[in-house]
Design a protein around this motif. Structure first.
Motif, PDB file in Angstrom:
ATOM      1  N   GLU A   1       0.847  -1.189   0.000  1.00 54.76           N
ATOM      2  CA  GLU A   1       0.000   0.000   0.000  1.00 54.76           C
ATOM      3  C   GLU A   1       0.884   1.241   0.000  1.00 54.76           C
ATOM      4  OE1 GLU A   1      -2.978   2.493   2.761  1.00 54.76           O
ATOM      5  OE2 GLU A   1      -2.194   0.595   3.561  1.00 54.76           O
ATOM      6  N   GLU A   2       0.599   2.177  -0.875  1.00 61.00           N
ATOM      7  CA  GLU A   2       1.424   3.365  -0.978  1.00 61.00           C
ATOM      8  C   GLU A   2       1.199   4.279   0.227  1.00 61.00           C
ATOM      9  OE1 GLU A   2       1.562   5.091  -4.792  1.00 61.00           O
ATOM     10  OE2 GLU A   2       3.359   6.195  -4.191  1.00 61.00           O
ATOM     11  N   ARG A   3       2.316   4.686   0.793  1.00 66.68           N
ATOM     12  CA  ARG A   3       2.235   5.613   1.924  1.00 66.68           C
ATOM     13  C   ARG A   3       2.945   6.900   1.564  1.00 66.68           C
ATOM     14  NH1 ARG A   3       3.839   0.842   5.501  1.00 66.68           N
ATOM     15  NH2 ARG A   3       1.836  -0.190   5.838  1.00 66.68           N
ATOM     16  N   TYR A   4       2.603   7.962   2.290  1.00 63.50           N
ATOM     17  CA  TYR A   4       3.063   9.298   1.913  1.00 63.50           C
ATOM     18  C   TYR A   4       3.745  10.024   3.060  1.00 63.50           C
ATOM     19  CZ  TYR A   4       0.045   8.549  -2.094  1.00 63.50           C
ATOM     20  OH  TYR A   4      -0.536   8.031  -3.233  1.00 63.50           O
ATOM     21  N   MET A   5       4.495  11.025   2.703  1.00 67.35           N
ATOM     22  CA  MET A   5       5.023  11.956   3.705  1.00 67.35           C
ATOM     23  C   MET A   5       5.076  13.354   3.090  1.00 67.35           C
ATOM     24  SD  MET A   5       9.181  11.654   3.707  1.00 67.35           S
ATOM     25  CE  MET A   5       9.353  13.418   4.004  1.00 67.35           C
ATOM     26  N   THR A   6       5.041  14.339   3.966  1.00 62.07           N
ATOM     27  CA  THR A   6       5.243  15.710   3.489  1.00 62.07           C
ATOM     28  C   THR A   6       5.831  16.543   4.611  1.00 62.07           C
ATOM     29  OG1 THR A   6       4.267  17.501   2.183  1.00 62.07           O
ATOM     30  CG2 THR A   6       2.965  16.689   4.030  1.00 62.07           C
ATOM     31  N   TYR A   7       6.201  17.772   4.288  1.00 60.60           N
ATOM     32  CA  TYR A   7       6.811  18.675   5.269  1.00 60.60           C
ATOM     33  C   TYR A   7       6.422  20.097   4.903  1.00 60.60           C
ATOM     34  CZ  TYR A   7      10.120  19.983   1.615  1.00 60.60           C
ATOM     35  OH  TYR A   7      10.656  20.463   0.450  1.00 60.60           O
ATOM     36  N   LEU A   8       6.771  21.016   5.769  1.00 59.95           N
ATOM     37  CA  LEU A   8       6.410  22.413   5.518  1.00 59.95           C
ATOM     38  C   LEU A   8       7.647  23.243   5.162  1.00 59.95           C
ATOM     39  CD1 LEU A   8       3.883  22.991   8.450  1.00 59.95           C
ATOM     40  CD2 LEU A   8       3.379  22.406   6.064  1.00 59.95           C
ATOM     41  N   PRO A   9       7.569  23.981   4.061  1.00 58.95           N
ATOM     42  CA  PRO A   9       8.704  24.829   3.666  1.00 58.95           C
ATOM     43  C   PRO A   9       8.660  26.171   4.401  1.00 58.95           C
ATOM     44  CG  PRO A   9       6.971  25.040   2.051  1.00 58.95           C
ATOM     45  CD  PRO A   9       6.441  24.108   3.121  1.00 58.95           C
ATOM     46  N   HIS A  10       9.785  26.831   4.467  1.00 53.84           N
ATOM     47  CA  HIS A  10       9.832  28.176   5.061  1.00 53.84           C
ATOM     48  C   HIS A  10      11.160  28.826   4.727  1.00 53.84           C
ATOM     49  CE1 HIS A  10      12.734  26.768   8.040  1.00 53.84           C
ATOM     50  NE2 HIS A  10      12.002  25.673   8.127  1.00 53.84           N
ATOM     51  N   SER A  11      11.255  30.093   5.012  1.00 55.59           N
ATOM     52  CA  SER A  11      12.482  30.894   4.858  1.00 55.59           C
ATOM     53  C   SER A  11      12.909  31.053   3.403  1.00 55.59           C
ATOM     54  CB  SER A  11      13.621  30.313   5.691  1.00 55.59           C
ATOM     55  OG  SER A  11      13.230  30.158   7.024  1.00 55.59           O
ATOM     56  N   GLY A  12      14.149  31.449   3.224  1.00 53.65           N
ATOM     57  CA  GLY A  12      14.631  31.761   1.881  1.00 53.65           C
ATOM     58  C   GLY A  12      14.956  30.534   1.057  1.00 53.65           C
ATOM     59  N   PHE A  13      15.414  30.759  -0.148  1.00 56.08           N
ATOM     60  CA  PHE A  13      15.617  29.659  -1.081  1.00 56.08           C
ATOM     61  C   PHE A  13      16.545  28.575  -0.546  1.00 56.08           C
ATOM     62  CE2 PHE A  13      18.118  27.519  -4.307  1.00 56.08           C
ATOM     63  CZ  PHE A  13      17.109  26.899  -5.038  1.00 56.08           C
ATOM     64  N   HIS A  14      17.685  28.979  -0.004  1.00 53.63           N
ATOM     65  CA  HIS A  14      18.658  27.947   0.366  1.00 53.63           C
ATOM     66  C   HIS A  14      18.224  27.129   1.581  1.00 53.63           C
ATOM     67  CE1 HIS A  14      21.478  28.748  -2.789  1.00 53.63           C
ATOM     68  NE2 HIS A  14      21.265  30.029  -2.606  1.00 53.63           N
ATOM     69  N   ASN A  15      17.455  27.741   2.476  1.00 53.01           N
ATOM     70  CA  ASN A  15      16.876  26.946   3.561  1.00 53.01           C
ATOM     71  C   ASN A  15      15.852  25.960   3.002  1.00 53.01           C
ATOM     72  OD1 ASN A  15      18.350  28.641   5.142  1.00 53.01           O
ATOM     73  ND2 ASN A  15      16.701  29.063   6.575  1.00 53.01           N
ATOM     74  N   GLN A  16      15.102  26.412   2.034  1.00 53.74           N
ATOM     75  CA  GLN A  16      14.112  25.525   1.419  1.00 53.74           C
ATOM     76  C   GLN A  16      14.808  24.379   0.688  1.00 53.74           C
ATOM     77  OE1 GLN A  16      10.772  27.384  -0.699  1.00 53.74           O
ATOM     78  NE2 GLN A  16      11.363  29.333   0.207  1.00 53.74           N
ATOM     79  N   ARG A  17      15.919  24.693   0.080  1.00 51.38           N
ATOM     80  CA  ARG A  17      16.676  23.650  -0.623  1.00 51.38           C
ATOM     81  C   ARG A  17      17.194  22.621   0.390  1.00 51.38           C
ATOM     82  NH1 ARG A  17      21.707  23.334  -0.712  1.00 51.38           N
ATOM     83  NH2 ARG A  17      22.073  25.541  -0.344  1.00 51.38           N
ATOM     84  N   ASN A  18      17.720  23.098   1.487  1.00 46.85           N
ATOM     85  CA  ASN A  18      18.186  22.177   2.516  1.00 46.85           C
ATOM     86  C   ASN A  18      17.025  21.311   3.025  1.00 46.85           C
ATOM     87  OD1 ASN A  18      18.236  22.027   5.784  1.00 46.85           O
ATOM     88  ND2 ASN A  18      20.217  21.437   4.911  1.00 46.85           N
ATOM     89  N   SER A  19      15.862  21.907   3.210  1.00 48.95           N
ATOM     90  CA  SER A  19      14.705  21.140   3.676  1.00 48.95           C
ATOM     91  C   SER A  19      14.340  20.056   2.665  1.00 48.95           C
ATOM     92  CB  SER A  19      13.493  22.043   3.872  1.00 48.95           C
ATOM     93  OG  SER A  19      13.774  23.062   4.796  1.00 48.95           O
ATOM     94  N   LEU A  20      14.379  20.425   1.395  1.00 48.09           N
ATOM     95  CA  LEU A  20      14.034  19.437   0.371  1.00 48.09           C
ATOM     96  C   LEU A  20      15.042  18.283   0.396  1.00 48.09           C
ATOM     97  CD1 LEU A  20      12.386  18.445  -2.077  1.00 48.09           C
ATOM     98  CD2 LEU A  20      13.952  19.730  -3.529  1.00 48.09           C
ATOM     99  N   GLU A  21      16.301  18.596   0.532  1.00 51.46           N
ATOM    100  CA  GLU A  21      17.319  17.544   0.593  1.00 51.46           C
ATOM    101  C   GLU A  21      17.012  16.575   1.736  1.00 51.46           C
ATOM    102  OE1 GLU A  21      20.613  20.748  -0.976  1.00 51.46           O
ATOM    103  OE2 GLU A  21      20.850  19.929   1.036  1.00 51.46           O
ATOM    104  N   ASN A  22      16.698  17.145   2.887  1.00 56.32           N
ATOM    105  CA  ASN A  22      16.389  16.298   4.034  1.00 56.32           C
ATOM    106  C   ASN A  22      15.127  15.481   3.797  1.00 56.32           C
ATOM    107  OD1 ASN A  22      18.632  17.309   5.285  1.00 56.32           O
ATOM    108  ND2 ASN A  22      17.544  18.649   6.692  1.00 56.32           N
ATOM    109  N   ALA A  23      14.148  16.093   3.159  1.00 56.17           N
ATOM    110  CA  ALA A  23      12.893  15.390   2.899  1.00 56.17           C
ATOM    111  C   ALA A  23      13.109  14.248   1.902  1.00 56.17           C
ATOM    112  CB  ALA A  23      11.841  16.363   2.374  1.00 56.17           C
ATOM    113  N   VAL A  24      13.962  14.460   0.921  1.00 51.97           N
ATOM    114  CA  VAL A  24      14.231  13.394  -0.048  1.00 51.97           C
ATOM    115  C   VAL A  24      14.878  12.212   0.676  1.00 51.97           C
ATOM    116  CG1 VAL A  24      15.664  12.751  -2.043  1.00 51.97           C
ATOM    117  CG2 VAL A  24      14.381  14.891  -2.065  1.00 51.97           C
ATOM    118  N   PHE A  25      15.761  12.521   1.590  1.00 56.65           N
ATOM    119  CA  PHE A  25      16.372  11.447   2.370  1.00 56.65           C
ATOM    120  C   PHE A  25      15.311  10.695   3.183  1.00 56.65           C
ATOM    121  CE2 PHE A  25      18.060  10.034   6.477  1.00 56.65           C
ATOM    122  CZ  PHE A  25      18.979   9.080   6.037  1.00 56.65           C
ATOM    123  N   LEU A  26      14.443  11.441   3.856  1.00 59.20           N
ATOM    124  CA  LEU A  26      13.399  10.800   4.663  1.00 59.20           C
ATOM    125  C   LEU A  26      12.497   9.942   3.792  1.00 59.20           C
ATOM    126  CD1 LEU A  26      12.472  13.746   7.074  1.00 59.20           C
ATOM    127  CD2 LEU A  26      13.404  11.525   7.759  1.00 59.20           C
TER     128      LEU A  26
END
Ligand code: NAG
Ligand code: NAG
Ligand code: NAG
Ligand code: NAG
Ligand code: NAG
Ligand code: NAG
Length: 456
Positions: free
Chosen positions: A64-89
């Protein structure tokens, strides 16, 4: 180097090395709550394409397909770091990532806040903003944000290969719309929310023997194994921003997160093309030195403002170390000499070298990316030391025309103002060497681009 500055340089170096050390090896002096995990998780053999898994005697592999998500914030490079972490998760948890878009804001961005506050801000501010954009048009100042899918900007090959994802489309971050998309009817039982109550509650770890957070910012350790076992349809994270969000021991996990970071490379064709053209005027890829000096100010960007002088001095020093010891002939300038066939049109770099005294022609061609313009007082020293320094805003604006018509496919917003800084980064990254500002996330990202495009 002026003697007067020598003690400052030493002091600065000491501080810089200490900080670097602390960032790389944060003190382990805070014992914290460790989430209870049931049973004994043994390390199971893992490989790069299969994240480390934890044995779970009762666990049945579900299709069964399961999902995850997160909330973005701050400037571009913080958002990029968040995305990197989310891809890992997403990879570790084998969950489809519902990927929020890049939030580009005209002025104030959504700040980093605890889960509930952040969700309210995202939802409230964006809802307001979307309404205004609809009334006044996307280019009106009242319309404060535009949302761009990451895939428009970055090379997604790596991400596509390793995780499943969908773009989050409910532009105003309405959790109800998210649930409805996922057919979630009973959030109580179908959603697991890791709601941070402070800025950084959770640090994620992968080794049962880890008992302490590796960075004081974090309050709790969360076992990735215990998250892997969760059956909830959706795991909803809040902010996942932080360079030290993960406390990892497993080699594959470490290698994966590093690969994610290395693969976050700009590949927007127009941006690359403009960057290349400017870099050609400097002698082409590798023929000049790229520098990023974040100068900050005494207001909002005080962190860098306070260190601006030190950073300028330090970078000048590093550049002086780059110089060849004896001046070269005109035809043997610092630029790679074979880059200029006789009949070639004169590029800006060569024009500059010709304009200065022959004995000075060993100076490097420098491309300076900065948050401030050429006339900033703090850069005077820099221009005094090096005669051939180019900046985007004073020397290459005509190349930016190509960006002026770029529109966000989502809402038609012009992307010019958000994309210009990427050009600065791309050109600086294409230098044969790149020197950035310590602790700047922009510099950090340019080092990565430099590494990918030029090597070393
Ligand atoms: C990962 O998730 C997919 C889709 O939900 C599923 O088919 C697959 O079996 C899962 N893999 C593992 C190793 O659990
Ligand atoms: C978001 O909304 C809050 C409260 O209405 C306001 O104080 C804040 O300035 C807004 N932020 C942005 C980025 O619009
Ligand atoms: C967003 O829109 C795209 C294209 O219409 C669609 O493929 C995708 O599933 C949507 N994602 C969500 C989370 O609704
Ligand atoms: C939601 O339900 C519809 C209809 O049963 C189905 O087609 C769709 O795939 C489901 N979506 C998710 C994300 O489970
Ligand atoms: C954790 O520590 C115990 C006792 O020192 C050791 O037997 C075990 O192998 C360690 N586990 C891991 C995953 O390193
Ligand atoms: C770049 O532009 C500035 C301002 O127009 C000018 O003073 C400077 O000489 C130019 N730099 C080079 C290296 O041509």
């Amino acid at each position: 180097m002026n003697k007067r500055f020598f003690p400052f340089v030493i002091l600065f170096l000491t501080i810089y090395l200490t900080l670097t050390y602390l960032i790389c090896f944060p003190p382990n002096d805070q014992l914290v709550y460790k989430e209870q995990t049931n049973g004994n998780e043994n390390d199971v053999k893992s490989s790069f394409s299969n994240p480390s898994t934890c044995s779970d005697p009762n666990g049945v592999v579900s299709n069964e397909e399961r999902y995850m998500t997160y909330l973005p914030h701050s400037g571009f490079h913080n958002q990029r770091n968040s995305l990197e972490n989310a891809v890992f998760l997403s990879w570790v948890l084998n969950r489809t990532l519902i990927m929020p878009p890049i939030l580009f804001s005209k002025k104030k961005y959504i700040p980093h806040r605890p889960f509930d506050v952040l969700y309210n801000m995202l939802n409230g501010n964006l809802t307001n903003d979307i309404a205004l954009c609809e009334i006044k048009g996307v280019e009106d100042q009242a319309c404060k944000f535009t949302q761009l899918d990451w895939e428009e900007l970055l090379n997604f090959e790596f991400i596509k290969k390793h995780i499943r994802y969908v773009h989050r489309n409910d532009t105003n971050f309405d959790v109800k719309e998210l649930y409805s998309y996922l057919n979630i009817t009973n959030p109580e039982t179908q959603v697991y929310t890791l709601a941070e109550e402070t800025r950084y509650d959770f640090q994620f770890y992968d080794d049962e023997n880890t008992t302490q957070v590796s960075n004081d910012n974090f309050k709790f350790l969360v076992n990735l194994c215990s998250l892997q076992k969760r059956k909830d349809k959706l795991i909803h994270f809040g902010s996942v921003y932080h360079l030290l969000r993960f406390n990892l021991k497993n080699e594959d996990n470490i290698e994966f997160i590093n690969s994610v970071r290395e693969n976050m490379i700009i590949n927007h064709p127009v941006l690359l093309n403009v960057g290349e053209k400017i870099s050609e005027q400097l002698g082409g890829k590798g023929a000049y030195i790229g520098v990023h000096l974040r100068l900050g100010d005494n207001g909002l960007d005080r962190k860098f403002g306070e260190k601006a002088e030190e950073n300028v001095d330090q970078i000048i020093k590093e550049l002086l170390n780059e110089l060849p010891t004896t001046p070269l002939d005109e035809d043997d300038v610092y630029l790679a000499k074979d880059l200029f066939p006789v009949e070639a049109i004169t590029i800006d770099a060569k024009k500059c070298l010709r304009s200065i005294a022959a004995e000075q022609r060993h100076v490097p061609i420098i491309y300076l990316a900065s948050d401030k313009p050429r006339k900033d007082q703090r850069l005077r020293k820099f221009f005094r030391e090096f005669p051939c320094v180019f900046m985007l805003s004073s020397n290459f604006t005509k190349y930016l025309d190509a960006l002026s018509k770029l529109k966000n496919p989502r809402d038609g917003a012009l992307l010019f103002q958000y994309f210009v800084p990427f050009i600065d980064g791309i050109v600086a990254a294409r230098g044969g060497k790149f020197i950035g500002t310590p602790e700047s996330t922009f510099s950090d990202y340019v080092y990565r681009l430099h590494h990918r495009w030029v090597g070393s």
